[in-house]
Motif scaffolding. Structure first.
Motif, PDB file in Angstrom:
ATOM      1  N   MET A   1     -13.648 -58.367  47.178  1.00 32.75           N
ATOM      2  CA  MET A   1     -12.663 -57.629  46.445  1.00 32.75           C
ATOM      3  C   MET A   1     -13.000 -56.458  45.706  1.00 32.75           C
ATOM      4  O   MET A   1     -12.096 -55.562  45.588  1.00 32.75           O
ATOM      5  CB  MET A   1     -12.236 -58.692  45.120  1.00 32.75           C
ATOM      6  N   SER A   4     -12.110 -53.304  47.792  1.00 32.57           N
ATOM      7  CA  SER A   4     -10.564 -53.549  48.388  1.00 32.57           C
ATOM      8  C   SER A   4      -9.639 -52.349  47.789  1.00 32.57           C
ATOM      9  O   SER A   4     -10.158 -51.622  46.670  1.00 32.57           O
ATOM     10  CB  SER A   4     -10.000 -54.947  47.960  1.00 32.57           C
ATOM     11  N   ASP A   5      -8.605 -52.144  48.398  1.00 32.10           N
ATOM     12  CA  ASP A   5      -7.667 -51.000  47.701  1.00 32.10           C
ATOM     13  C   ASP A   5      -7.185 -51.582  46.502  1.00 32.10           C
ATOM     14  O   ASP A   5      -6.983 -50.679  45.558  1.00 32.10           O
ATOM     15  CB  ASP A   5      -6.534 -50.960  48.823  1.00 32.10           C
ATOM     16  N   HIS A   6      -6.927 -52.771  46.361  1.00 31.54           N
ATOM     17  CA  HIS A   6      -6.188 -53.212  45.212  1.00 31.54           C
ATOM     18  C   HIS A   6      -7.058 -53.130  43.910  1.00 31.54           C
ATOM     19  O   HIS A   6      -6.829 -52.648  42.823  1.00 31.54           O
ATOM     20  CB  HIS A   6      -6.176 -54.911  45.338  1.00 31.54           C
ATOM     21  N   ASN A 190      -4.577 -61.264  46.748  1.00 35.58           N
ATOM     22  CA  ASN A 190      -5.767 -60.365  46.812  1.00 35.58           C
ATOM     23  C   ASN A 190      -7.029 -61.048  46.831  1.00 35.58           C
ATOM     24  O   ASN A 190      -8.145 -60.545  47.049  1.00 35.58           O
ATOM     25  CB  ASN A 190      -5.804 -59.497  45.710  1.00 35.58           C
TER      26      ASN A 190
END
Length: 418
Positions: A1, A4-6, A190
């Protein structure tokens, strides 16, 4: 996580609190971690009050995790609550057992290769968060060693995405230790794929989202929200809103939060507003306290979220599972983003599924509260049925008993033959 892009799209101020933007500051944090944490662990003895060998481990990474799993400890004499050495568990830090991390320092020879490998996978993001990669090194190896030494009957988690929890989950798979998961808060798409032998989820919302995360491993049961049982019989029956809870977390920037509260206090002088920071929020709120004397405060270290919500008729918050907890108590829920971030809008989908009313701007927020101050419906809690599988069923208010029954059956089935 974390790669990640998020995560990369979090507000800059939030990211800076987790991993400083300045590489020299990140390097300083790594050095501090190496000296104070890794070095400190070496000289800090572990003396656990309970026997870990052969027990059912309840692994926690926060005060919220502790509260989510405490009911299992209360019901099973073979269960022990534990966390990694030095892990901050809030007000419960002194009552959980600890897994030694003294040997974690021995595995840092792997760090350069890990960083290079991650760079090949995610590019410059690995270097941007090289400090977070550094912190994660060694958990897996140390936890495999601990599992071989103590041979727990099973490990039950309330977190499925922190680095140390993921490491322990992977270590359990490698060592053949059964794993279970008790959902402690709302989930998002996510999150990592659900990867436990048994997962006790609160409702259909969580299962639908996990199916979007990837393949669902193991058995899944929908058991409602065990931590809410004691409060569901005490729902808010006030016909009008008079007391408004405001919940914030690290994603909510203080200047924007201050502007919102100042506006509400000015526009709605007949309502009482109480601010509750997230239990893990270590920011300095002194200036906000001084700027807004009429604002009331809740100490998250002294009262849990349900105790807090019981004292209020409505909730204003952005992306937090407190919306679900409020709705279960028939506290009116209004979703408002203090710090607008398009990539995080309605993160849990509460507004999209009708659990919360969405106020896109301050005038709409004030109007929603003014309307609720005239009339608050008494059946708001029904909106939570998608999120809480026991709502409206004979098991409503008995999620703990249902979860314990499912865990007991599973543990009996996984126990080695005599």
């Amino acid at each position: 996580m974390r790669l990640s892009d998020h995560f990369a799209n979090f507000p800059a101020a939030v990211l800076a609190g987790i991993s400083p933007a300045n590489p020299l500051r990140r390097l300083a944090r790594v050095a501090g971690y190496a000296v104070l944490r890794l070095g400190g662990h070496v000289f800090q003895p572990i003396r656990n009050p309970e026997q870990l060998r052969g027990a059912v481990w309840l692994y926690v990474v926060s005060a919220n995790n502790y509260e989510a799993l405490k009911f299992v400890k209360d019901a099973r004499p073979d269960a022990v609550l534990l966390a990694g050495q030095g892990k901050q568990i809030g007000r419960y830090g002194g009552v959980v057992n600890r897994l030694s991390l003294r040997r974690k320092i021995l595995y840092y020879w792997q760090y350069p290769a890990a960083l290079v490998g991650l760079y090949r996978q995610v590019g410059g993001r690995a270097l941007r968060f090289f400090d977070l990669v550094f912190y994660a090194i060694g958990y897996y190896e140390v936890y495999r060693r601990a599992l071989r030494h103590y041979r727990p009957q099973a490990v039950i988690f309330a977190n499925d995405h922190n680095d140390d929890a993921r490491a322990l989950l992977l270590a359990c798979r490698a060592e053949g230790v059964p794993t279970a998961y008790v959902q402690h808060a709302s989930v998002s798409t996510n999150f990592p794929p659900l990867g436990f032998d048994l997962s006790l989820l609160e409702g259909q919302d969580a299962l639908d989202k996990y199916r979007l995360c990837g393949p669902v491993r193991g058995r899944v049961e929908l058991v409602g929200m065990p931590k809410a049982d004691a409060f569901l019989s005490q729902r808010n029956t006030a016909p009008r809103v008079r007391r408004v809870a405001v919940a914030c977390n690290l994603l909510d920037e203080l200047p924007a939060l201050a502007d919102t509260l100042a506006y509400l206090l000015r526009e709605l002088p007949d309502l009482v507003f109480t601010l509750r920071p997230h239990p893990g929020d270590r920011r300095d709120f002194t200036a906000l306290r001084q700027a807004l004397p009429p604002l009331h405060w809740s100490d998250p270290q002294q009262e849990n979220v349900f105790e807090f919500l019981q004292q209020h008729d409505a909730l204003v918050a952005a992306d937090t599972s407190t919306h679900l907890e409020a709705t279960l108590l028939n506290v009116a829920s209004v979703y408002y983003r203090f710090s607008p971030t398009p990539t995080l809008a309605d993160y849990y989908g509460y507004a999209a599924h009708g659990l919360s009313e969405w106020a896109p701007a301050l005038p709409e927020l004030a109007a929603a509260l003014a309307r609720l101050a005239q009339h608050k419906p008494l059946d708001l809690y029904r909106r939570a049925a998608y999120y809480n599988a026991t709502l409206g069923t004979p098991n409503e208010g008995h999620s703990r008993a249902l979860a314990l029954r499912r865990l007991g059956e599973w543990l009996a089935a996984t126990a080695p033959a005599a």
